[in-house]
Write an enzyme that holds these catalytic residues in place. Structure first.
Site, PDB file in Angstrom:
ATOM      1  CG  ASN A 153      -1.776   1.206   1.347  1.00 21.49           C
ATOM      2  OD1 ASN A 153      -1.815   2.031   0.415  1.00 21.49           O
ATOM      3  ND2 ASN A 153      -2.471   1.353   2.453  1.00 21.49           N
ATOM      4  CE  LYS A 179      -0.233   3.213   4.765  1.00 17.63           C
ATOM      5  NZ  LYS A 179      -0.058   3.305   6.215  1.00 17.63           N
ATOM      6  CG  HIS A 194      -5.817   1.912   5.365  1.00 18.04           C
ATOM      7  ND1 HIS A 194      -5.359   2.847   6.254  1.00 18.04           N
ATOM      8  CD2 HIS A 194      -4.791   1.054   5.145  1.00 18.04           C
ATOM      9  CE1 HIS A 194      -4.101   2.563   6.564  1.00 18.04           C
ATOM     10  NE2 HIS A 194      -3.734   1.477   5.904  1.00 18.04           N
ATOM     11  CD  GLU A 206      -2.957   5.527   6.632  1.00 13.03           C
ATOM     12  OE1 GLU A 206      -2.991   5.548   5.393  1.00 13.03           O
ATOM     13  OE2 GLU A 206      -2.001   5.025   7.273  1.00 13.03           O
ATOM     14  CD  GLU A 262      -3.278  -2.320   7.334  1.00 11.69           C
ATOM     15  OE1 GLU A 262      -2.207  -2.545   6.769  1.00 11.69           O
ATOM     16  OE2 GLU A 262      -3.945  -1.280   7.127  1.00 11.69           O
ATOM     17  N   GLY A 304       2.930   2.442  10.681  1.00 11.01           N
ATOM     18  CA  GLY A 304       3.896   3.531  10.498  1.00 11.01           C
ATOM     19  C   GLY A 304       4.656   3.891  11.761  1.00 11.01           C
ATOM     20  CB  SER A 306       5.653  -1.681  11.765  1.00 12.17           C
ATOM     21  OG  SER A 306       5.282  -0.339  12.036  1.00 12.17           O
TER      22      SER A 306
HETATM   23  P1  13P Z   1       3.235   0.476   7.570  1.00  8.85           P
HETATM   24  O1  13P Z   1       3.724  -0.831   6.993  1.00  8.85           O
HETATM   25  O2  13P Z   1       3.969   1.665   7.058  1.00  8.85           O
HETATM   26  O3  13P Z   1       3.151   0.406   9.060  1.00  8.85           O
HETATM   27  O4  13P Z   1       1.720   0.674   7.043  1.00  8.85           O
HETATM   28  C1  13P Z   1       0.811  -0.365   7.183  1.00  8.85           C
HETATM   29  C2  13P Z   1      -0.422  -0.026   6.435  1.00  8.85           C
HETATM   30  O5  13P Z   1      -1.169   0.848   6.822  1.00  8.85           O
HETATM   31  C3  13P Z   1      -0.674  -0.759   5.191  1.00  8.85           C
HETATM   32  O6  13P Z   1      -1.964  -0.531   4.731  1.00  8.85           O
END
Ligand code: 13P
Length: 263
Positions: free
Chosen positions: A13, A15, A106, A108, A178, A184, A222
């Site tokens: 992803n 983003k 997600h 976010e 997640e 992150g 992560s």
């Molecule tokens: P990270 O791997 O950067 O922690 O992000 C995970 C994520 O949100 C994947 O959709």
């Protein structure tokens, strides 16, 4: 069928990253790594989710990857078909342009863009009805985990979509667990904690669909080459949704190898 026979998925992803030149280099580097160290399609399903304006370019570049690497949309409209909805891209238009996979739910989008269960259900219904495969993301916040509510929150998020997923459509759903506190942050859920939650998700799915034993449940938060082998060894972790580490071709390839090696 035992859950260990589920083919793992490793999906990057991206983003709201990267700039075009870096995206093209990332794809080119990843293709070279796949040439040098191939990952068999039957051992790992691969995908990348670029920004929306890069979907078609990404898909075109990945056509020469020597194996299927799916292009995944990061979002879709809650409104279906076509019409006067400025800025929106519907499930039908994604499908028409050849995009067959989409992320929904997600954290976010839930948190920053206030997407609630009603909005997510509309998106899932549209996606499934247009023939797309949905990677449906669930996960608890740190506060919820510390309050002992992680399992209840996650199972509720899984159950939320049951109202709109028809019996046969569960085959076109992949779940991604997640935990928000692991995204992150460099903090990964321990393999034990992740496995426990994944097993509970599968138990929850068994109450609502006959496909629970064949559904892939991915872990995200992560994921890095350093922790991928341990995570991949867990029986109910059937792949990874990778953020930051998917922006590095070598890291992403190593994570994919870790999951492919379990097969
Ligand atoms: P990270 O791997 O950067 O922690 O992000 C995970 C994520 O949100 C994947 O959709």
């Amino acid at each position: 069928m035992s859950v260990s026979t589920i083919t793992p998925w490793v999906v990057g992803n991206w983003k709201m990253n990267p700039v075009q030149a870096d995206a093209l280099k990332l794809i080119s580097d990843f293709k070279k790594l796949l040439e040098r160290a191939p990952i068999a399609e039957e051992k790992c399903i691969l995908g990348v989710a670029p920004i929306s304006i890069a979907l078609l370019q990404t898909q075109a570049e990945l056509k020469t990857a020597g194996r299927a690497v799916h292009t995944v949309a990061q979002d879709l409209s809650r409104i279906s078909a076509t019409g006067a909805y400025t800025g929106e891209v519907s499930a039908e238009l994604l499908a028409d342009y050849g995009i067959q996979y989409v992320l929904v739910g997600h954290s976010e989008r839930r948190e920053i863009f206030a997407e609630n269960a009603a909005i997510l259900n509309a998106k899932i219904q549209n996606a499934l009805n247009a023939g797309l495969t949905v990677i449906y993301c669930v996960g608890e916040s740190l506060e919820q985990r510390e309050a002992g509510q992680a399992e209840a929150v996650v199972l509720q998020q899984v159950c939320d979509i049951a109202a709109v997923v028809a019996a046969e459509q569960w085959q076109n759903i992949v779940i991604a667990y997640e935990p928000i506190w692991a995204i992150g942050t460099g903090k990964t859920a321990s393999p034990d904690d992740a496995q426990t939650m994944h097993a509970q998700i599968r138990q929850g799915l068994k109450q609502i669909t006959g496909y629970a034993e064949t559904m892939a449940i991915l872990y995200g938060g992560s994921v890095k080459p350093e922790n991928a082998v341990e995570l991949a060894a867990c029986p109910d972790i059937n792949g990874a949704l990778v953020g930051g580490a998917s922006l590095n071709a070598e890291s992403f390839h190593q994570i994919a190898q870790a999951f492919a090696n379990t097969q």
